[in-house]
Design a protein around this motif. Structure first.
Motif, PDB file in Angstrom:
ATOM      1  N   ASN A 286       0.870  -1.212  -0.489  1.00  0.00           N
ATOM      2  CA  ASN A 286       0.113  -0.302   0.059  1.00  0.00           C
ATOM      3  C   ASN A 286       0.762   0.934  -0.295  1.00  0.00           C
ATOM      4  O   ASN A 286       1.507   1.834   0.859  1.00  0.00           O
ATOM      5  CB  ASN A 286      -0.876   0.315   1.003  1.00  0.00           C
ATOM      6  N   PRO A 287       1.092   2.220  -1.112  1.00  0.00           N
ATOM      7  CA  PRO A 287       1.998   2.911  -1.360  1.00  0.00           C
ATOM      8  C   PRO A 287       1.783   4.278  -0.332  1.00  0.00           C
ATOM      9  O   PRO A 287       2.493   4.624   0.262  1.00  0.00           O
ATOM     10  CB  PRO A 287       2.175   3.492  -2.972  1.00  0.00           C
ATOM     11  N   ALA A 288       0.057   4.057  -0.286  1.00  0.00           N
ATOM     12  CA  ALA A 288      -0.097   5.301   0.870  1.00  0.00           C
ATOM     13  C   ALA A 288       0.493   5.307   1.790  1.00  0.00           C
ATOM     14  O   ALA A 288       0.406   6.034   2.885  1.00  0.00           O
ATOM     15  CB  ALA A 288      -2.027   5.545   0.695  1.00  0.00           C
ATOM     16  N   ALA A 289      -0.046   3.720   2.536  1.00  0.00           N
ATOM     17  CA  ALA A 289       0.409   3.200   3.684  1.00  0.00           C
ATOM     18  C   ALA A 289       2.298   3.449   4.013  1.00  0.00           C
ATOM     19  O   ALA A 289       2.151   4.277   5.255  1.00  0.00           O
ATOM     20  CB  ALA A 289      -0.215   1.956   4.189  1.00  0.00           C
ATOM     21  N   LEU A 290       1.647   2.806   2.805  1.00  0.00           N
ATOM     22  CA  LEU A 290       3.704   3.271   3.309  1.00  0.00           C
ATOM     23  C   LEU A 290       4.653   4.686   3.568  1.00  0.00           C
ATOM     24  O   LEU A 290       5.511   5.724   4.323  1.00  0.00           O
ATOM     25  CB  LEU A 290       4.864   2.838   2.204  1.00  0.00           C
ATOM     26  N   ALA A 291       3.437   5.917   2.883  1.00  0.00           N
ATOM     27  CA  ALA A 291       4.066   7.305   2.667  1.00  0.00           C
ATOM     28  C   ALA A 291       4.088   7.876   4.462  1.00  0.00           C
ATOM     29  O   ALA A 291       4.639   8.723   4.453  1.00  0.00           O
ATOM     30  CB  ALA A 291       3.102   7.806   1.580  1.00  0.00           C
ATOM     31  N   GLY A 292       2.466   7.176   4.788  1.00  0.00           N
ATOM     32  CA  GLY A 292       1.948   8.205   6.131  1.00  0.00           C
ATOM     33  C   GLY A 292       3.620   7.066   7.021  1.00  0.00           C
ATOM     34  O   GLY A 292       3.754   8.309   7.993  1.00  0.00           O
ATOM     35  N   LEU A 293       3.657   6.199   7.028  1.00  0.00           N
ATOM     36  CA  LEU A 293       4.735   5.442   8.096  1.00  0.00           C
ATOM     37  C   LEU A 293       5.924   5.981   7.817  1.00  0.00           C
ATOM     38  O   LEU A 293       7.048   6.540   8.943  1.00  0.00           O
ATOM     39  CB  LEU A 293       4.848   4.231   7.632  1.00  0.00           C
ATOM     40  N   ALA A 294       6.459   6.555   6.598  1.00  0.00           N
ATOM     41  CA  ALA A 294       7.425   7.354   6.338  1.00  0.00           C
ATOM     42  C   ALA A 294       7.447   8.571   7.374  1.00  0.00           C
ATOM     43  O   ALA A 294       8.122   9.029   7.771  1.00  0.00           O
ATOM     44  CB  ALA A 294       7.675   7.520   5.315  1.00  0.00           C
ATOM     45  N   LEU A 295       6.233   8.454   7.038  1.00  0.00           N
ATOM     46  CA  LEU A 295       5.695  10.746   7.959  1.00  0.00           C
ATOM     47  C   LEU A 295       6.493  10.532   9.602  1.00  0.00           C
ATOM     48  O   LEU A 295       6.684  11.170  10.204  1.00  0.00           O
ATOM     49  CB  LEU A 295       4.951  11.139   7.606  1.00  0.00           C
ATOM     50  N   PHE A 296       5.701   9.539  10.371  1.00  0.00           N
ATOM     51  CA  PHE A 296       5.899   8.921  11.352  1.00  0.00           C
ATOM     52  C   PHE A 296       7.545   8.990  11.728  1.00  0.00           C
ATOM     53  O   PHE A 296       7.711   9.184  12.878  1.00  0.00           O
ATOM     54  CB  PHE A 296       5.361   8.118  11.938  1.00  0.00           C
ATOM     55  N   ALA A 297       8.071   8.228  10.828  1.00  0.00           N
ATOM     56  CA  ALA A 297       9.295   7.472  10.555  1.00  0.00           C
ATOM     57  C   ALA A 297      10.991   8.876  10.770  1.00  0.00           C
ATOM     58  O   ALA A 297      11.382   9.105  11.527  1.00  0.00           O
ATOM     59  CB  ALA A 297       9.918   6.817   9.916  1.00  0.00           C
ATOM     60  N   GLY A 298      10.054   9.889  10.056  1.00  0.00           N
ATOM     61  CA  GLY A 298      10.668  11.032   9.921  1.00  0.00           C
ATOM     62  C   GLY A 298      10.641  12.153  10.902  1.00  0.00           C
ATOM     63  O   GLY A 298      11.892  12.766  11.615  1.00  0.00           O
ATOM     64  N   PHE A 299       9.147  11.407  11.516  1.00  0.00           N
ATOM     65  CA  PHE A 299       9.158  13.086  12.287  1.00  0.00           C
ATOM     66  C   PHE A 299       9.783  12.407  13.685  1.00  0.00           C
ATOM     67  O   PHE A 299      10.311  12.987  14.380  1.00  0.00           O
ATOM     68  CB  PHE A 299       7.268  13.215  12.793  1.00  0.00           C
ATOM     69  N   LEU A 300       9.953  10.997  14.299  1.00  0.00           N
ATOM     70  CA  LEU A 300      10.599  10.039  15.086  1.00  0.00           C
ATOM     71  C   LEU A 300      12.054  10.618  15.001  1.00  0.00           C
ATOM     72  O   LEU A 300      12.247  11.246  16.258  1.00  0.00           O
ATOM     73  CB  LEU A 300       9.970   8.755  15.089  1.00  0.00           C
ATOM     74  N   PHE A 301      12.540  10.842  13.608  1.00  0.00           N
ATOM     75  CA  PHE A 301      13.783  10.936  14.602  1.00  0.00           C
ATOM     76  C   PHE A 301      14.020  12.357  14.327  1.00  0.00           C
ATOM     77  O   PHE A 301      15.451  13.029  14.801  1.00  0.00           O
ATOM     78  CB  PHE A 301      14.345  10.588  12.639  1.00  0.00           C
ATOM     79  N   VAL A 302      13.374  13.422  13.923  1.00  0.00           N
ATOM     80  CA  VAL A 302      13.583  15.093  14.152  1.00  0.00           C
ATOM     81  C   VAL A 302      13.448  15.062  15.864  1.00  0.00           C
ATOM     82  O   VAL A 302      13.868  16.008  16.134  1.00  0.00           O
ATOM     83  CB  VAL A 302      12.704  15.849  12.959  1.00  0.00           C
ATOM     84  N   GLN A 303      11.939  14.730  15.827  1.00  0.00           N
ATOM     85  CA  GLN A 303      12.247  14.662  17.308  1.00  0.00           C
ATOM     86  C   GLN A 303      13.891  14.113  18.691  1.00  0.00           C
ATOM     87  O   GLN A 303      13.862  14.862  19.476  1.00  0.00           O
ATOM     88  CB  GLN A 303      11.154  14.186  17.815  1.00  0.00           C
TER      89      GLN A 303
END
Length: 340
Positions: A286-303
């Motif tokens: 699911n590309p949309a799902a993976l994109a959303g999870l990529a956002l969660f991962a990116g924001f986790l790294f930023v925090q």
């Protein structure tokens, strides 16, 4: 009146009452959503609670309003980490400038964050865990300056991955353009978030929606920059200045974390990252799902970076974010295929 006529009249009366009942419930639902939005907008509001003094941070925060109010050009003349709308974020320190403008800006931003919060909560209809996320979100998000901005970008990114109306998508992308001029952090986070969204739409060949999102962001960024009294030619200089400040921040401002706090942070980070990988594996097609999870991962790294590069009071940013994000990521994974 014959029995058949009585039956017909009774049936019409029944359907009329049923229709009124459905309309009443719909109206009540809309009123409840509207009231929730108003309450959340006011709840997220951070009034000015201190005045300018001789300490470093208050002087720094108050300078943002001074620069904008007196027409200083960001980039050629001043290169702070905050942008020309940084006074909205840091105006809780009052230095005698832009007090009313800061209140208006805060209410506009808080209204957007409240709308995104209500959207995400309603998107997860049917799950009792959404109440847990809402409580954690309200308990931890409003009390650290950057977290409301970060959650607005994250929730906005998740919304842009959904098949929302084009007007809603354009308005959200325009919000990102405005937020990019609050602080250098958001000048980086907003375009990266949109890049993930645009990549997802490109994979689905939804070029018109991708064009609307990209165009609304670029137009908003330019118009907000000009509205702040900045020359258009100064925008690239400001962006380069933020890049240089960010590249030297780690060396100049870093503070190590105590070992016990560092270990807890590492455990929290690893567990959250492992959970995202687990959910991503189950939705790998699911590309949309993976994109959303990529956002969660990116924001986790930023925090993590925000909390542990300068590990003083900034540490709270990471743990406050993690407390709400662990539930939000779980809910996002479970409700990907449910219609909004």
């Amino acid at each position: 009146m014959s029995p058949a006529d009585n039956a017909d009249a009774g049936l019409r009366h029944y359907w009329a009452r049923l229709g009124q009942s459905a309309a009443t419930r719909k109206l009540a639902s809309r009123v409840a959503i509207g009231l929730s939005w108003v309450v959340l907008t006011l709840y997220f509001f951070l009034p000015a609670h201190s005045v300018l003094d001789g300490w470093l941070d208050p002087s720094n925060y108050a300078s943002y309003a001074y620069f904008t109010a007196h027409g200083f050009h960001y980039g050629p003349e001043v290169v702070p980490m905050a942008g020309p709308f940084g006074f909205v974020l840091y105006g809780f320190v009052y230095g005698g400038e832009l007090f009313g403008a800061r209140i208006v800006g805060q209410l506009v931003f808080n209204g957007a964050l409240a709308a995104l919060t209500v959207w995400f909560f309603l998107r997860l209809r049917g799950s009792g865990w959404r109440w847990v996320w809402l409580v954690m979100h309200l308990a931890f998000t409003p009390f650290v300056e950057d977290l409301p901005m970060n959650w607005a970008l994250l929730l906005g990114g998740l919304l842009l991955l959904q098949p929302v109306p084009v007007v809603t998508a354009a308005a959200t992308a325009a919000l990102f353009g405005w937020l990019s001029l609050f602080k250098g952090t958001h000048l980086v986070l907003a375009p990266i978030t949109l890049a993930v969204v645009l990549a997802s739409h490109a994979l689905r060949r939804d070029w018109p929606r991708a064009g609307v999102i990209a165009g609304a962001y670029a137009l908003s960024l330019i118009l907000c920059w000009l509205a702040a009294g900045q020359p258009l030619g100064g925008l690239p200089v400001f962006i380069d200045g933020v890049r240089q400040l960010a590249s030297g921040y780690t060396a100049a401002m870093s503070l190590p974390a105590p070992w016990d706090i560092l270990i807890r942070g590492i455990i929290t980070f690893v567990l959250l990252a492992a959970g995202l990988v687990w959910v991503a594996w189950h939705h790998r097609r699911n590309p949309a799902a993976l994109a959303g999870l990529a956002l969660f991962a990116g924001f986790l790294f930023v925090q993590w970076k925000h909390g542990f590069v300068r590990a003083d009071g900034h540490i709270h940013i990471f743990f406050h974010y993690a407390a709400a994000a662990v539930v939000a990521g779980h809910l996002f994974g479970r409700h990907l295929h449910h219609p909004p």
